[in-house]
Design a protein around this motif. Structure first.
Motif, PDB file in Angstrom:
ATOM      1  N   GLU A  13       0.839  -1.208   0.000  1.00 63.89           N
ATOM      2  CA  GLU A  13       0.000   0.000   0.000  1.00 63.89           C
ATOM      3  C   GLU A  13       0.873   1.257   0.000  1.00 63.89           C
ATOM      4  O   GLU A  13       0.580   2.224  -0.697  1.00 63.89           O
ATOM      5  CB  GLU A  13      -0.941   0.005   1.205  1.00 63.89           C
ATOM      6  N   LYS A  35       2.182   1.727  -3.422  1.00 65.06           N
ATOM      7  CA  LYS A  35       1.123   2.220  -4.313  1.00 65.06           C
ATOM      8  C   LYS A  35       0.949   3.727  -4.117  1.00 65.06           C
ATOM      9  O   LYS A  35       0.866   4.470  -5.088  1.00 65.06           O
ATOM     10  CB  LYS A  35      -0.182   1.481  -4.028  1.00 65.06           C
ATOM     11  N   ASN A  36       0.939   4.169  -2.870  1.00 62.63           N
ATOM     12  CA  ASN A  36       0.752   5.590  -2.580  1.00 62.63           C
ATOM     13  C   ASN A  36       1.914   6.448  -3.047  1.00 62.63           C
ATOM     14  O   ASN A  36       1.730   7.602  -3.409  1.00 62.63           O
ATOM     15  CB  ASN A  36       0.524   5.804  -1.077  1.00 62.63           C
ATOM     16  N   ARG A  88       4.001   5.465  -5.553  1.00 59.70           N
ATOM     17  CA  ARG A  88       4.388   5.011  -6.893  1.00 59.70           C
ATOM     18  C   ARG A  88       5.820   4.481  -6.876  1.00 59.70           C
ATOM     19  O   ARG A  88       6.645   4.787  -7.726  1.00 59.70           O
ATOM     20  CB  ARG A  88       4.231   6.134  -7.920  1.00 59.70           C
TER      21      ARG A  88
END
Length: 181
Positions: free
Chosen positions: A152, A155-156, A158
């Motif tokens: 996560e 993802k936040n 990149r």
């Protein structure tokens, strides 16, 4: 030593091969560094453990391969005996340290923007969770929930992600079959 025995019976488990592969993956690109800056910011979890500390030292020794500077942030919860022994050396090498646990989202929220996560944090014991001296819940928190939290985070930000595995991937019978000399 235990490390020598593991290398003899599992030849692919070699820190030098892992380091070369990690560098190859990082050099290939990904993350924010190629877009915004030439400083590659790497979060290494389990930074003061054997694999994490060895990986950090190798990355810093070979940072010329990246075409710029490396900024390494080490995250460790210091739950393993002796893990604090590596902290002083890594700080001398310029590693910024954060005390934290990957299974706790709030410990990850305060981290700066990163380009890559090298996940070396884990509960590596093959016996964890199966005897009265350890907790199955802690094993799941450390090895599964922590990995999900890091994904996560990536993802936040990149950011790229590399997971370094533990001896947990080998079955207990395979480890028990190792000859002791």
């Amino acid at each position: 030593s235990d490390l020598r025995k593991m290398k003899e019976h599992f030849p692919s488990w070699d820190i030098q091969i892992s380091l070369r592969e990690t560098i190859r993956q990082l050099v290939k690109g990904g993350g924010r560094a190629t877009e915004t800056t030439d400083i590659l910011k790497i979060l290494v979890t389990g930074a003061c453990g054997f694999v994490g500390s060895t990986l950090i030292q190798g990355l810093l020794e070979h940072q010329s391969l990246f075409g710029g500077s490396l900024e390494i942030i080490g995250l460790d919860n210091f739950s393993r005996p002796g893990s604090r022994q590596n902290e002083r050396l890594l700080k001398k090498l310029g590693v910024e340290f954060k005390l934290g646990n990957i299974s706790r989202c709030e410990d990850l929220e305060s981290l700066p923007a990163i380009d890559w996560v090298l996940d070396c944090a884990a509960n590596p014991s093959v016996l964890a969770g199966i005897n009265e001296n350890s907790s199955s819940r802690r094993l799941i928190d450390d090895n599964l929930i922590g990995t999900v939290n890091l994904l996560e985070l990536c993802k936040n930000h990149r950011a790229g992600f590399l997971l370094l595995s533990t001896s947990r991937v080998y079955s207990i019978p395979s480890l028990a079959a190792l000859p002791l000399h």
